[in-house]
Design an enzyme around this catalytic site. Sequence first.
Site, short mmCIF file in Angstrom:
data_model
loop_
_atom_site.label_atom_id
_atom_site.label_comp_id
_atom_site.label_asym_id
_atom_site.label_seq_id
_atom_site.Cartn_x
_atom_site.Cartn_y
_atom_site.Cartn_z
N GLN A 75 -6.58 3.89 -4.47
CA GLN A 75 -5.72 4.90 -3.84
C GLN A 75 -4.25 4.60 -4.13
O GLN A 75 -3.40 4.60 -3.24
CB GLN A 75 -5.98 4.94 -2.34
N SER A 76 -3.94 4.37 -5.39
CA SER A 76 -2.59 3.98 -5.78
C SER A 76 -1.60 5.14 -5.71
O SER A 76 -1.76 6.15 -6.39
CB SER A 76 -2.61 3.42 -7.20
#
Length: 338
Positions: A75-76
């Site tokens: 979930q960058s």
Amino acid sequence: MNLGRFPRLHFAHLPTPLEPLTNLTNELGGPNLYIKRDDQTGLATGGNKTRKLEFLMADAVEQGADTIITQGATQSNHCRQTAAIATKLGMKCEVLLENRTGSQDPDFTQSGNVFLDHMFGAGIRHYRGGTDMDAAMAEVGEEVKSNGGTPYIIPGGGSNPIGALGYVNCAVELLNQAGEHGLRIDHVVHATGSAGTQAGLVTGLDGTSSGVPVLGIGVNAPKEAQEEKVYDLACRTANKLGTGIDIKRERVVANCDYVGDGYGVPTDGMVEAVTMLSRLEAILLDPVYTGKGMAGLIDLTRKGHFSKDENVVFIHTGGSAGLFGYRGAFADTFAEVA
């Protein structure tokens, strides 16, 4: 500090707002809390990486790159913003995502930032937690070259001396805003991970002789390792600026008591902080960085770490898109409302 000497593209919405957190201040009984809204930098729902990418993408353009390669956790926020500016500039983007939590929840692996990476047309590659991601990017770079492309590799978080210039600029911007509002800043607090944001802030605030201390709330590494990583990058950033700034080791401070079970793993404090900010201030934090950063700020405030009359600025580094990957962490909170 003449940042005009460095190549830079201008696509961030700057300056970002500096706002009082009046309701949270009243809830906690002081100190006077403020928030620097770097979640409103304008690129792909905003975030701190946009400031870094103004300098990094300018360097990529100068080097004639046609393909951007970068990496981050599943979930960058960094990967999402990088994919967005690459497509805007007509470049390809290869995003390497490391599943550091091991979660196979479809919300986590397919929604939130991952969904947006797809929307911005990035090529997405998935890796197990613990993979040597720098080596993986180098391999992709060779693949791009073999296909006739010109790659430009951006480290995780955009955290190198070029990227950190974005937060040297933020430090100057913040001090200018404080001067315009007659605000004395006693502390700056933010979530610290890949080190570029804190290194840039420390370098900028020291370079202007402001004397304002920066407290990074760690989201990953132990205290000593985090501080050394930030200090090393701050020194390299100061050297790049070439102004003779001498970063003192004691100026780099991280509190890593709020990491919990690991990077990206929810904590009760994070859930409380995200919920408090949404319901008291109508501000969305994220579950990986700003949620844990604010959890640290709230807990330290309750413990009397700050004087009641001090002014504390929290840097909101963005990332609310990641909330959609963490719905399960807030299930009990939703049940209470229902």
